[in-house]
Scaffold this active site. Structure first.
Site, mmCIF file in Angstrom:
data_model
loop_
_atom_site.group_PDB
_atom_site.id
_atom_site.type_symbol
_atom_site.label_atom_id
_atom_site.label_comp_id
_atom_site.label_asym_id
_atom_site.label_seq_id
_atom_site.Cartn_x
_atom_site.Cartn_y
_atom_site.Cartn_z
ATOM 1 N N CYS A 1 -55.344 18.110 -3.579
ATOM 2 C CA CYS A 1 -56.033 19.326 -4.045
ATOM 3 C C CYS A 1 -55.524 19.705 -5.434
ATOM 4 O O CYS A 1 -56.306 20.091 -6.313
ATOM 5 C CB CYS A 1 -55.810 20.478 -3.072
ATOM 6 N N ASN B 1 -57.061 5.382 5.693
ATOM 7 C CA ASN B 1 -56.052 5.557 6.730
ATOM 8 C C ASN B 1 -56.271 6.879 7.462
ATOM 9 O O ASN B 1 -56.520 7.911 6.836
ATOM 10 C CB ASN B 1 -54.645 5.514 6.117
ATOM 11 N N GLY C 1 -50.429 4.900 8.855
ATOM 12 C CA GLY C 1 -49.638 5.008 7.632
ATOM 13 C C GLY C 1 -50.158 6.051 6.666
ATOM 14 O O GLY C 1 -49.782 6.046 5.490
ATOM 15 N N THR D 1 -50.162 9.069 4.551
ATOM 16 C CA THR D 1 -49.059 9.897 4.058
ATOM 17 C C THR D 1 -49.557 11.159 3.364
ATOM 18 O O THR D 1 -48.823 12.139 3.262
ATOM 19 C CB THR D 1 -48.174 9.103 3.063
ATOM 20 N N HIS E 1 -55.129 14.532 3.037
ATOM 21 C CA HIS E 1 -56.373 14.955 2.377
ATOM 22 C C HIS E 1 -57.169 13.665 2.305
ATOM 23 O O HIS E 1 -56.720 12.687 1.663
ATOM 24 C CB HIS E 1 -56.065 15.508 0.983
ATOM 25 N N HIS F 1 -58.984 10.359 1.787
ATOM 26 C CA HIS F 1 -59.160 9.570 0.556
ATOM 27 C C HIS F 1 -59.507 8.138 0.921
ATOM 28 O O HIS F 1 -59.135 7.642 1.983
ATOM 29 C CB HIS F 1 -57.894 9.616 -0.305
HETATM 30 P P1 AMP Z 1 -52.164 7.068 2.417
HETATM 31 O O1 AMP Z 1 -50.889 6.355 2.774
HETATM 32 O O2 AMP Z 1 -53.391 6.379 2.914
HETATM 33 O O3 AMP Z 1 -52.114 8.530 2.803
HETATM 34 O O4 AMP Z 1 -52.266 6.962 0.848
HETATM 35 C C1 AMP Z 1 -51.718 7.893 -0.020
HETATM 36 C C2 AMP Z 1 -51.643 7.219 -1.363
HETATM 37 O O5 AMP Z 1 -51.472 8.203 -2.349
HETATM 38 C C3 AMP Z 1 -50.463 6.238 -1.512
HETATM 39 O O6 AMP Z 1 -50.957 4.937 -1.809
HETATM 40 C C4 AMP Z 1 -49.658 6.828 -2.670
HETATM 41 O O7 AMP Z 1 -49.095 5.848 -3.508
HETATM 42 C C5 AMP Z 1 -50.695 7.667 -3.383
HETATM 43 N N1 AMP Z 1 -50.186 8.790 -4.149
HETATM 44 C C6 AMP Z 1 -49.339 9.753 -3.730
HETATM 45 N N2 AMP Z 1 -49.119 10.644 -4.719
HETATM 46 C C7 AMP Z 1 -49.875 10.233 -5.775
HETATM 47 C C8 AMP Z 1 -50.075 10.727 -7.097
HETATM 48 N N3 AMP Z 1 -49.471 11.836 -7.545
HETATM 49 N N4 AMP Z 1 -50.901 10.043 -7.933
HETATM 50 C C9 AMP Z 1 -51.514 8.916 -7.511
HETATM 51 N N5 AMP Z 1 -51.374 8.406 -6.256
HETATM 52 C C10 AMP Z 1 -50.559 9.046 -5.409
#
Ligand code: AMP
Length: 113
Positions: free
Chosen positions: A7, A86, A92, A94, A97, A99
């Site tokens: 966000c 995911n 996995g 993390t 939100h 995506h």
């Molecule tokens: P997920 O594990 O599917 O929730 O993917 C979250 C993704 O967000 C991971 O691949 C992280 O490397 C990426 N991520 C987290 N913070 C940032 C950020 N500030 N800018 C770009 N990617 C991010």
């Protein structure tokens, strides 16, 4: 949504390496790329998982899916690409939100799907 990093990125409060933006979505490069090209397509409206999605958010997700082939073309992913969404901790996830990972720029192999 307070304390949601995506966000904050969508609101421009945290910088990102932006690839595409419109009123519904933002696409930016992942900070820890898992492939030569690794971007995230993020609906601007906050919902954590598909289980939380309402009708309006589903419309936004549809717009994301319809835009991704164009974005992939801009990224030069002419040989194909992989989308990953995911859902929850066992997958996995993390960032809670929703995506869509867009991965490509190389032969991704057949290991994960
Ligand atoms: P997920 O594990 O599917 O929730 O993917 C979250 C993704 O967000 C991971 O691949 C992280 O490397 C990426 N991520 C987290 N913070 C940032 C950020 N500030 N800018 C770009 N990617 C991010």
């Amino acid at each position: 949504m307070e304390n949601c990093i995506f966000c904050k990125i969508a609101a421009g409060e945290i910088p990102s390496d932006k690839v595409y933006e419109d009123e519904d979505m933002l696409v930016f490069r992942d900070i820890r790329p898992q492939a030569k090209v690794h971007c995230l397509c993020v609906p601007k409206t906050h919902f954590a998982t598909l289980a939380e999605m309402d009708g309006a958010q589903a419309e936004v997700l549809k717009k994301c899916l319809m835009k991704i082939p164009d974005i992939a073309g801009r990224l030069g992913l002419d040989g194909g690409y992989r989308l990953i969404v995911n859902q929850g901790k066992d997958a996995g996830q993390t960032v809670f939100h929703l995506h869509i990972h867009i991965l490509g720029g190389q032969d991704l192999g057949e290991k994960l799907l």
